[in-house]
Design a protein around this motif. Structure first.
Motif, PDB file in Angstrom:
ATOM      1  N   ASN A 222      29.953  62.818  52.142  1.00 46.18           N
ATOM      2  CA  ASN A 222      29.847  61.572  52.909  1.00 46.18           C
ATOM      3  C   ASN A 222      31.167  60.803  52.965  1.00 46.18           C
ATOM      4  O   ASN A 222      31.254  59.758  53.604  1.00 46.18           O
ATOM      5  N   GLY A 223      32.186  61.322  52.272  1.00 50.10           N
ATOM      6  CA  GLY A 223      33.508  60.715  52.328  1.00 50.10           C
ATOM      7  C   GLY A 223      33.642  59.420  51.571  1.00 50.10           C
ATOM      8  O   GLY A 223      34.698  58.777  51.610  1.00 50.10           O
ATOM      9  N   SER A 224      32.605  59.020  50.851  1.00 48.86           N
ATOM     10  CA  SER A 224      32.644  57.718  50.188  1.00 48.86           C
ATOM     11  C   SER A 224      33.167  57.783  48.763  1.00 48.86           C
ATOM     12  O   SER A 224      33.553  56.774  48.202  1.00 48.86           O
ATOM     13  N   SER A 225      33.168  58.962  48.162  1.00 53.17           N
ATOM     14  CA  SER A 225      33.618  59.068  46.782  1.00 53.17           C
ATOM     15  C   SER A 225      34.225  60.437  46.543  1.00 53.17           C
ATOM     16  O   SER A 225      34.051  61.358  47.338  1.00 53.17           O
ATOM     17  N   ALA A 226      34.943  60.535  45.456  1.00 54.98           N
ATOM     18  CA  ALA A 226      35.594  61.804  45.135  1.00 54.98           C
ATOM     19  C   ALA A 226      34.574  62.816  44.642  1.00 54.98           C
ATOM     20  O   ALA A 226      33.667  62.494  43.882  1.00 54.98           O
ATOM     21  N   GLY A 227      34.736  64.038  45.079  1.00 55.13           N
ATOM     22  CA  GLY A 227      33.861  65.116  44.647  1.00 55.13           C
ATOM     23  C   GLY A 227      34.386  65.769  43.384  1.00 55.13           C
ATOM     24  O   GLY A 227      35.258  65.229  42.704  1.00 55.13           O
ATOM     25  N   PRO A 228      33.888  66.951  43.053  1.00 56.61           N
ATOM     26  CA  PRO A 228      34.312  67.635  41.824  1.00 56.61           C
ATOM     27  C   PRO A 228      35.743  68.156  41.935  1.00 56.61           C
ATOM     28  O   PRO A 228      36.274  68.338  43.031  1.00 56.61           O
ATOM     29  N   PHE A 229      36.346  68.392  40.778  1.00 57.21           N
ATOM     30  CA  PHE A 229      37.683  68.964  40.759  1.00 57.21           C
ATOM     31  C   PHE A 229      37.636  70.426  41.179  1.00 57.21           C
ATOM     32  O   PHE A 229      36.703  71.165  40.868  1.00 57.21           O
ATOM     33  N   ARG A 230      38.667  70.859  41.893  1.00 57.66           N
ATOM     34  CA  ARG A 230      38.899  72.271  42.171  1.00 57.66           C
ATOM     35  C   ARG A 230      40.278  72.624  41.629  1.00 57.66           C
ATOM     36  O   ARG A 230      41.189  71.805  41.639  1.00 57.66           O
ATOM     37  N   TYR A 231      40.431  73.848  41.165  1.00 59.67           N
ATOM     38  CA  TYR A 231      41.680  74.261  40.542  1.00 59.67           C
ATOM     39  C   TYR A 231      42.344  75.355  41.373  1.00 59.67           C
ATOM     40  O   TYR A 231      41.665  76.196  41.959  1.00 59.67           O
ATOM     41  N   TYR A 232      43.662  75.316  41.424  1.00 58.56           N
ATOM     42  CA  TYR A 232      44.393  76.344  42.156  1.00 58.56           C
ATOM     43  C   TYR A 232      45.570  76.823  41.317  1.00 58.56           C
ATOM     44  O   TYR A 232      46.097  76.092  40.474  1.00 58.56           O
ATOM     45  N   LEU A 233      45.961  78.071  41.538  1.00 56.33           N
ATOM     46  CA  LEU A 233      47.076  78.667  40.817  1.00 56.33           C
ATOM     47  C   LEU A 233      48.380  78.117  41.382  1.00 56.33           C
ATOM     48  O   LEU A 233      48.648  78.229  42.577  1.00 56.33           O
ATOM     49  N   THR A 234      49.196  77.509  40.544  1.00 58.07           N
ATOM     50  CA  THR A 234      50.443  76.890  40.982  1.00 58.07           C
ATOM     51  C   THR A 234      51.553  77.928  41.108  1.00 58.07           C
ATOM     52  O   THR A 234      51.378  79.107  40.795  1.00 58.07           O
ATOM     53  N   ALA A 235      52.724  77.466  41.550  1.00 52.27           N
ATOM     54  CA  ALA A 235      53.890  78.349  41.608  1.00 52.27           C
ATOM     55  C   ALA A 235      54.207  78.897  40.222  1.00 52.27           C
ATOM     56  O   ALA A 235      54.464  80.096  40.051  1.00 52.27           O
ATOM     57  N   ALA A 236      54.195  78.027  39.213  1.00 49.02           N
ATOM     58  CA  ALA A 236      54.448  78.482  37.843  1.00 49.02           C
ATOM     59  C   ALA A 236      53.406  79.508  37.418  1.00 49.02           C
ATOM     60  O   ALA A 236      53.726  80.520  36.783  1.00 49.02           O
ATOM     61  N   GLY A 237      52.158  79.255  37.778  1.00 53.82           N
ATOM     62  CA  GLY A 237      51.094  80.188  37.434  1.00 53.82           C
ATOM     63  C   GLY A 237      51.269  81.539  38.090  1.00 53.82           C
ATOM     64  O   GLY A 237      51.003  82.587  37.487  1.00 53.82           O
ATOM     65  N   ARG A 238      51.733  81.551  39.337  1.00 57.37           N
ATOM     66  CA  ARG A 238      51.934  82.824  40.038  1.00 57.37           C
ATOM     67  C   ARG A 238      53.053  83.636  39.395  1.00 57.37           C
ATOM     68  O   ARG A 238      52.962  84.860  39.265  1.00 57.37           O
ATOM     69  N   MET A 239      54.130  82.974  39.001  1.00 59.38           N
ATOM     70  CA  MET A 239      55.221  83.690  38.342  1.00 59.38           C
ATOM     71  C   MET A 239      54.768  84.247  36.990  1.00 59.38           C
ATOM     72  O   MET A 239      55.091  85.383  36.624  1.00 59.38           O
ATOM     73  N   LEU A 240      54.008  83.446  36.248  1.00 61.91           N
ATOM     74  CA  LEU A 240      53.508  83.913  34.960  1.00 61.91           C
ATOM     75  C   LEU A 240      52.523  85.066  35.142  1.00 61.91           C
ATOM     76  O   LEU A 240      52.458  85.978  34.315  1.00 61.91           O
ATOM     77  N   GLN A 241      51.769  85.039  36.223  1.00 60.14           N
ATOM     78  CA  GLN A 241      50.837  86.128  36.511  1.00 60.14           C
ATOM     79  C   GLN A 241      51.590  87.443  36.696  1.00 60.14           C
ATOM     80  O   GLN A 241      51.173  88.495  36.191  1.00 60.14           O
ATOM     81  N   LEU A 242      52.724  87.391  37.399  1.00 60.61           N
ATOM     82  CA  LEU A 242      53.546  88.587  37.575  1.00 60.61           C
ATOM     83  C   LEU A 242      54.118  89.056  36.239  1.00 60.61           C
ATOM     84  O   LEU A 242      54.158  90.258  35.951  1.00 60.61           O
ATOM     85  N   LEU A 243      54.558  88.110  35.414  1.00 60.46           N
ATOM     86  CA  LEU A 243      55.131  88.469  34.121  1.00 60.46           C
ATOM     87  C   LEU A 243      54.079  89.088  33.210  1.00 60.46           C
ATOM     88  O   LEU A 243      54.329  90.108  32.552  1.00 60.46           O
ATOM     89  N   VAL A 244      52.897  88.493  33.179  1.00 62.49           N
ATOM     90  CA  VAL A 244      51.817  89.042  32.355  1.00 62.49           C
ATOM     91  C   VAL A 244      51.425  90.430  32.846  1.00 62.49           C
ATOM     92  O   VAL A 244      51.142  91.334  32.049  1.00 62.49           O
ATOM     93  N   GLY A 245      51.444  90.632  34.165  1.00 59.04           N
ATOM     94  CA  GLY A 245      51.147  91.954  34.701  1.00 59.04           C
ATOM     95  C   GLY A 245      52.136  93.001  34.234  1.00 59.04           C
ATOM     96  O   GLY A 245      51.785  94.172  34.055  1.00 59.04           O
ATOM     97  N   THR A 246      53.381  92.588  34.017  1.00 60.51           N
ATOM     98  CA  THR A 246      54.405  93.510  33.533  1.00 60.51           C
ATOM     99  C   THR A 246      54.250  93.794  32.045  1.00 60.51           C
ATOM    100  O   THR A 246      54.430  94.925  31.592  1.00 60.51           O
TER     101      THR A 246
END
Length: 347
Positions: A222-246
């Motif tokens: 309804n646009g009147s209040s904030a909904g729940p939090f959503r999380y996204y993988l940041t730039a730092a997270g993406r780089m760490l994901q590549l490092l962990v994969g290695t």
């Protein structure tokens, strides 16, 4: 605690427990650890307090020796209750500490402590109001400089746990997230290559733009209040994901330096790490500079599939949009790694 246990199990990680010596008791902290162990989370690593060398704790611990005498009781009890547990004690940078208490903390701590297994250190890079090149190359000078300042105050045989590392929190929320991500990956590789560093924990997992995951609050229907939090993988997270994969599951790590991989002597400084056991061989090479470089992949791993991830076109952007990775067979063993680029290889 249930959330921590669930996240740790889901990630296949080993928990590091940072115990509360400020407002809790040894008995309460032991009960917490036993409860975690009963829920299937082994107690393998413990940090005895968080930055207790800081000025605000002077009323509880007048100096490093006072802290050590308290910690000795905790260490003996923890080793008895949890055989095989490794325990780290907090250390600081004496050259930047306030007053004699901070400057002498490490010296007085290790003159008195008994049974500690590691020194817990926090490392935060500084690159405020910088260009992408300055941000991405900060680890090159700041990590080695930090070790030169700190290690003389530590016993030569004690391992270092870097239980927090990142850019300073205030700076991590500034623009240039991809330049900071490349710099963070470089710092991680430098710590992996350092024989004194047994553990490195990125701080923090969830929170702001400089974390691995950042939170945004959705608007309700309804646009009147904030909904729940959503999380996204940041730039730092993406780089760490590549490092962990290695490095995931790696049993044998080897440094990859400029001399063994570049095709010309004037190439900028590279930093890289190779995981050679178990097979297949996996490699990450980082170019944290504003110049391109040619890498002879055959010199590292032979014929390999490679992915080049470059942030050169978005290094000045404040967006976390993912840069493109190109998966292909290398031509003649030579791969061009662009400015602020990251190369991953797999044999």
């Amino acid at each position: 605690m249930p959330q921590f246990i669930g996240m740790t199990k889901a990630a296949g990680a080993t928990g590091l427990f940072d115990l509360n010596l400020v407002s809790s008791t040894l008995g309460d902290q032991l009960a917490m650890l036993h409860a975690a162990q009963a829920d299937g989370l082994p107690v393998k690593r413990v940090e005895l307090g968080n930055e207790l060398w800081a000025w605000q704790y002077r009323g509880l611990f007048a100096d490093g020796a006072v802290y050590a005498r308290v910690a000795n009781t905790w260490i003996a009890t923890l080793h008895r209750e949890f055989p095989g547990v490794e325990i780290a004690v907090p250390v600081n940078d004496p050259t930047s500490a306030k007053g004699p208490r901070g400057k002498l903390w490490n010296k007085e701590l290790f003159a008195t402590i008994r049974g500690a297994d590691a020194a817990a250190l926090h490392v935060y890079l500084q690159a405020a109001d910088s260009t992408p090149a300055e941000v991405a190359t900060a680890p090159l000078t700041q990590w080695s400089a930090a070790l030169r300042r700190i290690t003389p105050s530590l016993p030569t045989n004690i391992p270092i746990w870097v239980t927090e590392w990142n850019y300073t929190p205030a700076e991590a929320q500034q623009p240039l997230p991809w330049a900071r991500a490349i710099g963070g990956a470089e710092l991680a590789v430098r710590m992996v290559e350092d024989p004194r560093v047994d553990l490195a924990d990125f701080h923090d997992l969830v929170g702001f733009v400089g974390s691995s995951y950042a939170a945004i609050r959705a608007i309700s229907t309804n646009g009147s209040s904030a909904g729940p939090f959503r999380y996204y993988l940041t730039a730092a997270g993406r780089m760490l994901q590549l490092l962990v994969g290695t490095l995931s599951g790696c049993q044998s790590v080897q440094a990859v330096g400029t001399s063994s991989v570049t095709r010309h002597a004037t190439a900028p400084q590279l930093v890289g790490v190779a995981c050679r056991e178990p097979a297949p061989v996996r490699v990450m090479v980082i170019n944290p500079t504003s110049k391109s470089v040619l890498v002879n992949t055959t010199a590292i791993v032979g014929r390999a599939t490679h992915v080049v991830t470059s942030v050169s076109t978005i290094a000045t952007s404040s967006s976390d949009a993912a840069p493109a990775g190109v998966r292909a067979r290398s031509s003649g063993g030579v791969v061009r790694v662009p400015p602020w680029g990251l190369l991953t290889l797999e044999s």
